[in-house]
Scaffold this active site. Structure first.
Site, mmCIF file in Angstrom:
data_model
loop_
_atom_site.group_PDB
_atom_site.id
_atom_site.type_symbol
_atom_site.label_atom_id
_atom_site.label_comp_id
_atom_site.label_asym_id
_atom_site.label_seq_id
_atom_site.Cartn_x
_atom_site.Cartn_y
_atom_site.Cartn_z
ATOM 1 C CE1 TYR A 1 34.597 25.974 36.509
ATOM 2 C CE2 TYR A 1 32.230 27.119 35.611
ATOM 3 C CZ TYR A 1 33.823 26.889 36.507
ATOM 4 O OH TYR A 1 34.641 28.624 37.419
ATOM 5 C CE LYS B 1 47.229 32.990 29.778
ATOM 6 N NZ LYS B 1 47.680 34.163 30.364
ATOM 7 C CG ASP C 1 47.029 36.907 32.093
ATOM 8 O OD1 ASP C 1 46.382 37.150 31.312
ATOM 9 O OD2 ASP C 1 48.504 36.782 31.784
ATOM 10 C CG ASP D 1 32.176 31.035 38.357
ATOM 11 O OD1 ASP D 1 31.817 31.391 39.053
ATOM 12 O OD2 ASP D 1 33.230 29.481 38.849
ATOM 13 C CG ASP E 1 32.557 35.569 42.476
ATOM 14 O OD1 ASP E 1 31.553 35.821 42.134
ATOM 15 O OD2 ASP E 1 32.660 34.381 43.186
#
Ligand code: NAD
Length: 368
Positions: A144, A201, A233, A257, A261
């Site tokens: 971001y 990752k 994952d 992020d 959620d």
């Protein structure tokens, strides 16, 4: 003597102003009972700031935020300001900007299940037993904030591989950014169940390999805390498979992020999730949900995530632990008594106990 506490209020857009009013009401009630005077300073952020000043984060807002003991933000954004034109200001720039300017590098999101709301989750009640986790998301690095851009794709166009446009974002992390967020996570774990899942990752991304190295270096200072590496994952899967395994999850900006959620849905409603963003100066507290433009102005928004953000603010920034516990207890008892806003109601909810934003705030105040 009355203690004065200065709070910078950022009501923002959509349901923001409605839930902010409930937060103010609750804080005033707490202040009256505990000899604290809250000095509220309202400022503009997001869409409303674009409309009034042309900027999603006016300098005056930033000055108010810096001068406050804590910042309480509701939500920003809405279809009115949606644009893909990079030249136009967007509400999200206000949010990303204020986090950056206040140096807020750690986002803390607790996910806990309120027993009476177990039915609101899409998971089976038995899968939710014992769920009590804290997601620590890095906020100022990663995709971001990395270099990004668009350019003509000479190669793609030349090989007939597309319309000839190209865009890129960069996932960039520095050692100190990883180190400080890792410390936040390990410190938080010490006050909880002493377990940290570091999510990355590392089988693919170089930034994740640095992440893993640094987290393990920091872990040496926290031998009493168990550290588990987990690929993002797999974490996405484990969060719905066996969520009670998690105590503290620490991860980079975009993974955090998305995962926060996902984890939020364990509770059944975004309307129940608070968050704190901490740095070295003024901290910022906000519900995890957005501005819910679909229900703005209807008086049905759930103010509890906002009130749970107030609870975190009392604890982390204002040193008011007792008041924080009292608020947490008042919220839990309101739910125990069966009261629900629309988003957390189910087929068993008594229609007489279905309440709007203002009533929910009143019910909590009455139980303080
Ligand atoms: P959202 O969280 O605003 O809404 C998702 C769904 O949850 C909607 O159906 C909404 O009605 C419901 N909901 C959310 N909060 C609720 C509450 N307190 N009570 C009852 N129901 C609630 O997410 P979205 O629809 O994806 O985004 C709407 C706008 O909010 C967009 O402009 C987005 O950019 C912005 N947004 C802002 C923030 C923020 O301010 N931190 C975060 C996420 C999205």
């Amino acid at each position: 003597m009355t203690r004065s506490v200065r709070i910078c209020l950022l009501p923002g857009d959509g349901i923001g102003p409605e839930i902010t009013r409930e937060a103010v009401k609750v804080l005033r009630a707490i202040g009256e009972r505990r000899g604290v005077e809250f000095d509220f300073r309202e400022a503009l952020l997001g869409g409303v700031a674009i409309d009034e000043t042309g900027s999603p984060l006016p300098p005056k807002t930033l000055a108010e935020a810096h001068a406050a003991d804590a910042v309480l933000l509701a939500a920003i954004g809405g279809p009115k300001w949606d644009t893909t034109d990079p030249a136009k200001p967007r509400p999200e720039q206000g949010l990303l900007g204020i986090r950056k300017e206040l140096g807020l590098y750690a986002n803390l999101r607790p996910v806990r299940i309120f027993a009476p709301l177990v039915g609101a989750s899409s998971l089976k009640p038995e899968a939710l037993e014992g769920v009590d986790m804290l997601i620590v998301r890095e906020l100022t690095g990663g995709l971001y904030f990395g270099a990004r851009g668009r350019e003509a794709d000479a190669l793609g166009a030349a090989t007939g591989g597309g319309a000839g446009r190209r865009a890129y974002d960069t996932l960039d992390y520095r050692e100190y950014e990883i180190e400080r967020i890792a410390r936040t996570a390990f410190e938080a774990a010490r006050g909880r169940r002493s377990k940290v899942h570091s999510v990355d990752k590392a089988n693919v991304l170089e930034s994740s390999r640095l992440w893993r190295e640094v987290v393990h270096e920091v872990a040496r200072d926290y031998a009493d805390v168990e550290l588990i590496d987990q690929l993002v994952d797999n974490t996405a899967m484990q969060l719905v498979r066996r969520p009670a395994q998690f105590d503290v999850i620490v991860t980079e900006n975009m993974f955090g992020d998305i995962l926060s959620d996902e984890a939020s849905m364990l509770t059944g409603s975004l309307g129940m999730l608070a968050s704190a963003s901490l740095g070295d100066g003024t901290a910022l507290y906000e519900p995890s949900h957005g501005s819910a433009p679909d229900i703005a102005g209807l008086g049905v928004a759930n103010p509890l995530a906002m009130l749970l953000s107030v609870e975190m603010m009392l604890r982390h920034s204002l040193g008011m632990q007792e008041a924080s516990d009292a608020l947490s207890d008042a919220i839990a008892r309101t739910l125990d008594d069966g009261y629900r806003t629309r988003d957390i109601a189910d087929e068993n909810t008594d229609a007489a106990l279905l309440v709007g934003t203002v009533e929910m705030g009143d019910l909590v105040v009455a139980r303080l």
